[in-house]
Design an enzyme around this catalytic site. Structure first.
Site, mmCIF file in Angstrom:
data_model
loop_
_atom_site.group_PDB
_atom_site.id
_atom_site.type_symbol
_atom_site.label_atom_id
_atom_site.label_comp_id
_atom_site.label_asym_id
_atom_site.label_seq_id
_atom_site.Cartn_x
_atom_site.Cartn_y
_atom_site.Cartn_z
ATOM 1 N N ARG A 177 33.554 32.593 38.592
ATOM 2 C CA ARG A 177 34.100 32.271 37.263
ATOM 3 C C ARG A 177 33.796 30.829 36.879
ATOM 4 N N SER A 234 24.885 43.836 37.543
ATOM 5 C CA SER A 234 23.831 42.862 37.257
ATOM 6 C C SER A 234 22.817 42.892 38.399
ATOM 7 N N ARG A 283 16.694 17.997 8.576
ATOM 8 C CA ARG A 283 16.856 18.892 7.422
ATOM 9 C C ARG A 283 17.467 18.147 6.237
ATOM 10 N N LEU A 317 31.865 45.587 41.832
ATOM 11 C CA LEU A 317 33.312 45.799 41.783
ATOM 12 C C LEU A 317 33.655 46.826 40.688
ATOM 13 N N GLU A 375 33.038 38.909 34.722
ATOM 14 C CA GLU A 375 33.738 38.181 35.803
ATOM 15 C C GLU A 375 35.227 38.020 35.437
ATOM 16 N N GLY A 420 35.748 53.828 35.412
ATOM 17 C CA GLY A 420 37.170 53.959 35.083
ATOM 18 C C GLY A 420 38.011 52.742 35.427
HETATM 19 P P1 FAD Z 1 38.374 47.007 30.037
HETATM 20 O O1 FAD Z 1 39.027 46.596 31.299
HETATM 21 O O2 FAD Z 1 38.429 48.429 29.633
HETATM 22 O O3 FAD Z 1 38.976 46.106 28.867
HETATM 23 C C1 FAD Z 1 38.854 46.421 27.477
HETATM 24 C C2 FAD Z 1 39.704 45.420 26.690
HETATM 25 O O4 FAD Z 1 41.088 45.553 27.076
HETATM 26 C C3 FAD Z 1 39.325 43.962 26.993
HETATM 27 O O5 FAD Z 1 39.434 43.183 25.827
HETATM 28 C C4 FAD Z 1 40.377 43.536 28.009
HETATM 29 O O6 FAD Z 1 40.602 42.134 28.020
HETATM 30 C C5 FAD Z 1 41.592 44.294 27.490
HETATM 31 N N1 FAD Z 1 42.600 44.493 28.549
HETATM 32 C C6 FAD Z 1 42.506 45.266 29.659
HETATM 33 N N2 FAD Z 1 43.623 45.176 30.387
HETATM 34 C C7 FAD Z 1 44.444 44.315 29.731
HETATM 35 C C8 FAD Z 1 45.753 43.804 29.970
HETATM 36 N N3 FAD Z 1 46.453 44.149 31.053
HETATM 37 N N4 FAD Z 1 46.285 42.947 29.070
HETATM 38 C C9 FAD Z 1 45.591 42.589 27.973
HETATM 39 N N5 FAD Z 1 44.351 43.034 27.680
HETATM 40 C C10 FAD Z 1 43.788 43.876 28.554
HETATM 41 N N6 FAD Z 1 30.880 44.048 37.082
HETATM 42 C C11 FAD Z 1 30.551 43.969 38.395
HETATM 43 O O7 FAD Z 1 31.323 44.384 39.257
HETATM 44 N N7 FAD Z 1 29.364 43.447 38.788
HETATM 45 C C12 FAD Z 1 28.465 42.968 37.901
HETATM 46 O O8 FAD Z 1 27.396 42.489 38.298
HETATM 47 C C13 FAD Z 1 28.779 43.017 36.518
HETATM 48 N N8 FAD Z 1 27.884 42.567 35.596
HETATM 49 C C14 FAD Z 1 28.135 42.765 34.267
HETATM 50 C C15 FAD Z 1 27.129 42.465 33.342
HETATM 51 C C16 FAD Z 1 27.335 42.732 31.995
HETATM 52 C C17 FAD Z 1 26.247 42.441 31.023
HETATM 53 C C18 FAD Z 1 28.590 43.262 31.564
HETATM 54 C C19 FAD Z 1 28.828 43.543 30.115
HETATM 55 C C20 FAD Z 1 29.575 43.540 32.469
HETATM 56 C C21 FAD Z 1 29.365 43.306 33.841
HETATM 57 N N9 FAD Z 1 30.311 43.638 34.800
HETATM 58 C C22 FAD Z 1 30.013 43.590 36.134
HETATM 59 C C23 FAD Z 1 31.567 44.292 34.401
HETATM 60 C C24 FAD Z 1 32.594 43.330 33.820
HETATM 61 O O9 FAD Z 1 33.184 42.586 34.826
HETATM 62 C C25 FAD Z 1 33.615 44.187 33.054
HETATM 63 O O10 FAD Z 1 32.984 44.639 31.872
HETATM 64 C C26 FAD Z 1 34.872 43.430 32.733
HETATM 65 O O11 FAD Z 1 35.582 43.086 33.903
HETATM 66 C C27 FAD Z 1 35.810 44.221 31.794
HETATM 67 O O12 FAD Z 1 35.983 45.539 32.212
HETATM 68 P P2 FAD Z 1 35.743 46.753 31.147
HETATM 69 O O13 FAD Z 1 34.432 46.520 30.512
HETATM 70 O O14 FAD Z 1 35.989 48.013 31.848
HETATM 71 O O15 FAD Z 1 36.844 46.512 30.023
HETATM 72 N N1 2MC Z 2 42.149 34.774 46.063
HETATM 73 C C1 2MC Z 2 42.752 35.322 47.143
HETATM 74 N N2 2MC Z 2 43.550 36.420 47.054
HETATM 75 C C2 2MC Z 2 43.749 36.948 45.826
HETATM 76 C C3 2MC Z 2 43.162 36.412 44.671
HETATM 77 C C4 2MC Z 2 42.331 35.272 44.814
HETATM 78 N N3 2MC Z 2 41.724 34.720 43.769
HETATM 79 N N4 2MC Z 2 43.548 37.146 43.605
HETATM 80 C C5 2MC Z 2 44.354 38.110 44.070
HETATM 81 N N5 2MC Z 2 44.469 37.994 45.412
HETATM 82 C C6 2MC Z 2 45.287 38.812 46.307
HETATM 83 C C7 2MC Z 2 46.747 38.675 45.907
HETATM 84 O O1 2MC Z 2 47.337 37.564 46.537
HETATM 85 C C8 2MC Z 2 47.330 39.997 46.377
HETATM 86 O O2 2MC Z 2 47.566 39.966 47.764
HETATM 87 P P1 2MC Z 2 49.078 40.026 48.346
HETATM 88 O O3 2MC Z 2 49.658 41.295 47.796
HETATM 89 O O4 2MC Z 2 48.862 40.025 49.814
HETATM 90 O O5 2MC Z 2 49.740 38.805 47.813
HETATM 91 C C9 2MC Z 2 46.184 40.975 46.162
HETATM 92 O O6 2MC Z 2 44.979 40.189 46.102
HETATM 93 C C10 2MC Z 2 46.340 41.773 44.887
HETATM 94 O O7 2MC Z 2 46.417 40.870 43.802
HETATM 95 P P2 2MC Z 2 47.222 41.222 42.488
HETATM 96 O O8 2MC Z 2 48.586 41.724 42.856
HETATM 97 O O9 2MC Z 2 47.151 40.046 41.579
HETATM 98 O O10 2MC Z 2 46.351 42.450 41.938
HETATM 99 P P3 2MC Z 2 46.379 43.193 40.536
HETATM 100 O O11 2MC Z 2 45.892 44.547 40.777
HETATM 101 O O12 2MC Z 2 47.685 42.994 39.872
HETATM 102 O O13 2MC Z 2 45.267 42.482 39.598
HETATM 103 C C11 2MC Z 2 43.608 41.039 38.655
HETATM 104 C C12 2MC Z 2 44.587 41.366 39.801
HETATM 105 C C13 2MC Z 2 43.938 41.616 37.305
HETATM 106 C C14 2MC Z 2 43.609 39.521 38.562
HETATM 107 C C15 2MC Z 2 42.239 41.560 39.153
HETATM 108 O O14 2MC Z 2 42.211 42.971 39.151
HETATM 109 C C16 2MC Z 2 41.084 41.036 38.328
HETATM 110 O O15 2MC Z 2 40.613 39.922 38.544
HETATM 111 N N6 2MC Z 2 40.566 41.856 37.356
HETATM 112 C C17 2MC Z 2 39.376 41.524 36.641
HETATM 113 C C18 2MC Z 2 38.195 42.157 37.326
HETATM 114 C C19 2MC Z 2 36.981 41.268 37.319
HETATM 115 O O16 2MC Z 2 37.095 40.051 37.281
HETATM 116 N N7 2MC Z 2 35.813 41.856 37.396
HETATM 117 C C20 2MC Z 2 34.602 41.111 37.478
HETATM 118 C C21 2MC Z 2 33.517 41.976 38.037
HETATM 119 S S1 2MC Z 2 32.120 41.000 38.534
HETATM 120 C C22 2MC Z 2 31.229 40.609 37.118
HETATM 121 O O17 2MC Z 2 31.669 40.832 36.036
HETATM 122 C C23 2MC Z 2 29.902 40.014 37.284
HETATM 123 C C24 2MC Z 2 29.155 39.715 36.244
HETATM 124 C C25 2MC Z 2 29.398 39.754 38.635
#
Ligand code: FAD
Ligand code: 2MC
Length: 380
Positions: free
Chosen positions: A242, A158, A267, A125, A363, A129
């Site tokens: 999550r 990952s 300890r 995902l 996540e 950027g």
């Molecule tokens: P940014 O979005 O740039 O955030 C930087 C800071 O700003 C954070 O503290 C954030 O909370 C804060 N911030 C941003 N927007 C807001 C807001 N609106 N309000 C308040 N605070 C805000 N992604 C995948 O898709 N697949 C994977 O398998 C995966 N594995 C990962 C494994 C590792 C080890 C790591 C480090 C990351 C991985 N990720 C993966 C990506 C991970 O999901 C992102 O790092 C995470 O979602 C945050 O995005 P970013 O790093 O771009 O930080």
């Molecule tokens: N289940 C079903 N639908 C959902 C949903 C959920 N949990 N969350 C959002 N949607 C739908 C939502 O209802 C909306 O649809 P509609 O317009 O028809 O109502 C649509 O999706 C868009 O949702 P939002 O308006 O909430 O979207 P927005 O752009 O404002 O942001 C946010 C949503 C911030 C919650 C999302 O971008 C987010 O979760 N950001 C964090 C990214 C993230 O978690 N990355 C993890 C990467 S994976 C990883 O890190 C690993 C290690 C694998």
């Protein structure tokens, strides 16, 4: 959702995962961390117990359990190695997306080898950027006949480079969430390439790489759901992911609490065991209380996701936020109770401290979790 204790079946699953962890994970985890070993054989052994397809349907070869059972398994495995447990969680999330949203053809082509972990799956995902603002992703998929032509980059993936299957969110339409679709992309499709393995604070037992798509032709038959449904599919995957990440923090923190209890009895300072100081007892009491509270919320949230409750996303976000923050705080206090020894690699605490730190970031950061909860509270 009304359950306050585990059922006999849930305890059996928990015991199975605990035995697997004691035999196959705990004795080796420090070496995997130190030498950056990806334990493919151990992960495949987990698949033999069904742990690669915990909430994949039986029809597709999974064990079709609920999200609470998944959390119990992840928590148990994280007691040995949070990084390896989280890796298996991500594979489960991606496999579930294929099972839940794929048609019979795509399920038949991918799931038989994913449930055995002959092939392993990543979830793509994040982009350079777009992290928290996931709906701003730019990786483009342009329809050309029976294929999509995919170009763009995914960041922090990952399992990147190691895994065979990449469940990838791409832009097929307009800006924003409604223009996103979900494609299953193979490692060996021409035009897929990988960056170098990132050098990280923790999660050393699994690789993290950038994944680049350069005009990759992906059959349209590999799309999960309809065009434009990809963001919702991605978010539904994360509702479960999550929970599992929260469970990995609970398991890691429980291990460190248990280590701390044993250490403080042993300890001695000022002529007595440090367990005899009231500060030590109060610290341990708070660690145990907070951990139990976070666990209770996580199990409730898991039951809600299994049941498809309307407030499941809010509860999954609350539980992930609390379990990961509490987990890190418990491990930090366990480290303090170990004094200088807690800082050494001779004891396991510092590894858990490093591994759990990223659970507040990935996540969805814990700020994003608060955003999800806050928006839901204010939506009416
Ligand atoms: P940014 O979005 O740039 O955030 C930087 C800071 O700003 C954070 O503290 C954030 O909370 C804060 N911030 C941003 N927007 C807001 C807001 N609106 N309000 C308040 N605070 C805000 N992604 C995948 O898709 N697949 C994977 O398998 C995966 N594995 C990962 C494994 C590792 C080890 C790591 C480090 C990351 C991985 N990720 C993966 C990506 C991970 O999901 C992102 O790092 C995470 O979602 C945050 O995005 P970013 O790093 O771009 O930080
Ligand atoms: N289940 C079903 N639908 C959902 C949903 C959920 N949990 N969350 C959002 N949607 C739908 C939502 O209802 C909306 O649809 P509609 O317009 O028809 O109502 C649509 O999706 C868009 O949702 P939002 O308006 O909430 O979207 P927005 O752009 O404002 O942001 C946010 C949503 C911030 C919650 C999302 O971008 C987010 O979760 N950001 C964090 C990214 C993230 O978690 N990355 C993890 C990467 S994976 C990883 O890190 C690993 C290690 C694998």
């Amino acid at each position: 959702m009304t359950q306050f204790d585990l059922t006999d079946e849930q305890r059996e699953i928990q015991d199975l995962a605990r035995r697997f962890t004691a035999d196959r994970i705990t004795p080796f985890a420090a070496e995997w961390d130190e030498k950056h070993i990806f334990p493919r054989d151990t992960i495949k052994a987990a698949a033999e117990l069904g742990f690669a397809a915990i909430y994949v349907s039986e029809e597709s070869g999974g064990i079709a359990l609920g999200r609470l059972e998944a959390a119990l398994i992840m928590e148990a495995m994280a007691y040995g190695c949070p990084s390896t447990s989280a890796f298996i969680s991500i594979h489960n999330m991606a496999s579930w997306m294929i099972d839940r949203f794929g048609d019979a053809d795509v399920r038949g082509r991918y799931l038989p080898t994913l449930v055995t972990m002959e092939r392993m799956a990543s979830y793509c995902l994040t982009e350079p950027g777009s992290g928290s603002d996931a709906a701003a992703l730019k990786t483009r998929a342009v329809r050309d006949g029976d294929d999509y032509v995919v170009s763009g980059s995914k960041q922090f993936i990952s399992g990147g480079g190691e895994n065979e299957v990449y469940v990838t969110m791409v832009r097929t339409g307009e800006e924003g969430p409604k223009g996103i679709s979900c494609l299953v992309i193979d490692k060996d499709m021409p035009g897929v390439s990988f960056g170098t393995n990132e050098r990280k604070l923790g999660w050393h037992s699994q690789p993290t790489r950038q994944v680049t798509f350069d005009n990759v032709r992906v059959p349209a038959a590999n799309r999960l759901g309809a065009e434009g449904e990809g963001f919702r599919i991605a978010m539904m995957g994360l509702d479960g992911g999550r929970l599992n990440i929260g469970a990995c923090s609970l398991g890691g923190a429980q291990r460190c609490l248990d280590e701390a209890v044993a250490y403080v009895k042993d300890r001695r300072q000022f002529g007595k065991a440090i367990a005899e100081f009231q500060n030590t007892q109060f610290t341990l009491a708070d660690m145990a209380t907070e951990l139990e509270a976070a666990r209770a919320l996580l199990y409730l949230a898991a039951a809600k996701v299994t049941a498809g409750a309307p407030d499941r996303t809010r509860f999954a976000a609350m539980a992930k936020r609390l379990a990961t923050d509490t987990g890190s705080s418990v491990v930090d206090r366990a480290l303090q109770l170990h004094g200088g020894y807690g800082y050494l690699m001779d004891y396991p605490i510092e590894r858990f401290w490093r591994d759990l730190r990223v659970h507040s970031i990935l996540e969805g950061t814990n700020q994003v979790m608060r955003m999800i909860v806050g928006r839901d509270l204010l939506k009416d």
